[in-house]
Design a protein around this motif. Structure first.
Motif, mmCIF file in Angstrom:
data_model
loop_
_atom_site.group_PDB
_atom_site.id
_atom_site.type_symbol
_atom_site.label_atom_id
_atom_site.label_comp_id
_atom_site.label_asym_id
_atom_site.label_seq_id
_atom_site.Cartn_x
_atom_site.Cartn_y
_atom_site.Cartn_z
ATOM 1 N N PRO A 114 32.382 79.938 53.065
ATOM 2 C CA PRO A 114 31.618 79.708 54.395
ATOM 3 C C PRO A 114 31.851 78.359 54.826
ATOM 4 N N SER A 115 32.505 77.585 54.146
ATOM 5 C CA SER A 115 32.906 75.919 54.718
ATOM 6 C C SER A 115 33.837 76.129 55.647
ATOM 7 N N LYS A 116 34.520 77.105 56.040
ATOM 8 C CA LYS A 116 35.548 77.199 57.119
ATOM 9 C C LYS A 116 34.865 77.642 58.329
ATOM 10 N N ARG A 117 35.523 77.438 59.469
ATOM 11 C CA ARG A 117 34.753 78.173 60.793
ATOM 12 C C ARG A 117 35.105 79.521 60.948
ATOM 13 N N THR A 118 34.738 80.167 61.798
ATOM 14 C CA THR A 118 35.297 81.438 62.262
ATOM 15 C C THR A 118 35.753 81.356 63.587
ATOM 16 N N LEU A 119 36.980 81.637 64.012
ATOM 17 C CA LEU A 119 37.624 81.637 65.225
ATOM 18 C C LEU A 119 37.738 83.123 65.676
ATOM 19 N N VAL A 120 37.441 83.288 67.029
ATOM 20 C CA VAL A 120 37.541 84.575 67.430
ATOM 21 C C VAL A 120 38.585 84.305 68.910
ATOM 22 N N LEU A 121 39.382 84.998 69.017
ATOM 23 C CA LEU A 121 40.655 85.127 70.099
ATOM 24 C C LEU A 121 40.473 86.159 70.994
ATOM 25 N N LEU A 122 40.231 86.030 72.266
ATOM 26 C CA LEU A 122 40.148 86.986 73.068
ATOM 27 C C LEU A 122 41.394 87.177 73.880
ATOM 28 N N GLY A 123 42.015 88.279 73.889
ATOM 29 C CA GLY A 123 43.228 88.322 74.663
ATOM 30 C C GLY A 123 44.511 88.319 73.519
ATOM 31 N N THR A 124 45.464 88.937 74.128
ATOM 32 C CA THR A 124 46.486 89.205 73.181
ATOM 33 C C THR A 124 47.888 88.551 73.844
ATOM 34 N N GLY A 125 47.930 87.364 74.429
ATOM 35 C CA GLY A 125 48.949 86.921 75.079
ATOM 36 C C GLY A 125 49.907 86.110 74.153
ATOM 37 N N TRP A 126 50.678 85.396 74.911
ATOM 38 C CA TRP A 126 51.706 84.561 74.043
ATOM 39 C C TRP A 126 50.901 83.348 73.367
ATOM 40 N N GLY A 127 49.937 82.845 74.247
ATOM 41 C CA GLY A 127 49.197 81.731 73.799
ATOM 42 C C GLY A 127 48.416 82.113 72.374
ATOM 43 N N SER A 128 47.875 83.247 72.293
ATOM 44 C CA SER A 128 47.020 83.567 71.455
ATOM 45 C C SER A 128 47.925 83.663 69.989
ATOM 46 N N THR A 129 49.100 84.133 70.442
ATOM 47 C CA THR A 129 50.016 84.467 69.115
ATOM 48 C C THR A 129 50.598 82.853 68.361
ATOM 49 N N THR A 130 50.628 81.926 69.486
ATOM 50 C CA THR A 130 50.926 80.761 69.153
ATOM 51 C C THR A 130 49.940 80.045 68.413
ATOM 52 N N VAL A 131 48.700 80.171 68.696
ATOM 53 C CA VAL A 131 47.524 79.645 68.004
ATOM 54 C C VAL A 131 47.340 80.050 66.744
ATOM 55 N N LEU A 132 47.719 81.388 66.548
ATOM 56 C CA LEU A 132 47.673 82.271 65.403
ATOM 57 C C LEU A 132 48.687 81.598 64.142
ATOM 58 N N LYS A 133 50.051 81.545 64.853
ATOM 59 C CA LYS A 133 50.972 81.181 64.032
ATOM 60 C C LYS A 133 50.687 79.769 63.530
ATOM 61 N N ASN A 134 50.007 78.912 64.022
ATOM 62 C CA ASN A 134 49.933 77.433 63.840
ATOM 63 C C ASN A 134 48.602 77.080 63.210
#
Length: 104
Positions: A81-101
């Motif tokens: 519970p100490s970690k934040r929740t991240l919701v990504l809308l869309g499946t473009g190249w920007g979201s994959t870069t964010v998920l990898k990093n």
């Protein structure tokens, strides 16, 4: 020139009579064999076929293991519970870069 024994063995090899030579070596005839048990030569294409078949068996076994491993993943870590929740809308190249990093 050549002796008749030497030229006849060359003719037999060129004619593809390896089976006849093998049988004579195993039966003790044909000379040159101490115990009568000579090495039998496996033709190159047959050996290549055996190697290919063995490689296919190993490949199928590896593929089966990978499918099983991907469909049955290990246990997930418990929810923190100490970690934040991240919701990504869309499946473009920007979201994959964010998920990898992400530092999970």
């Amino acid at each position: 020139m050549f002796s008749s024994a030497r030229s006849s063995s060359w003719v037999a090899r060129r004619a593809g009579a390896h089976g006849v030579q093998r049988m004579s070596m195993l039966s003790g005839g044909g000379g040159g064999g101490g115990s009568g048990q000579g090495k039998t030569r496996v033709p190159r294409l047959r050996r290549l076929g055996r190697v290919a078949a063995g490689g296919a068996v190993v490949g199928v076994a590896y593929l089966g293991w990978r499918v099983y491993h991907n469909r049955n993943p290990g246990e997930q870590l418990p929810y923190d519970p100490s970690k934040r929740t991240l919701v990504l809308l869309g499946t473009g190249w920007g979201s994959t870069t964010v998920l990898k990093n992400l530092d999970t």
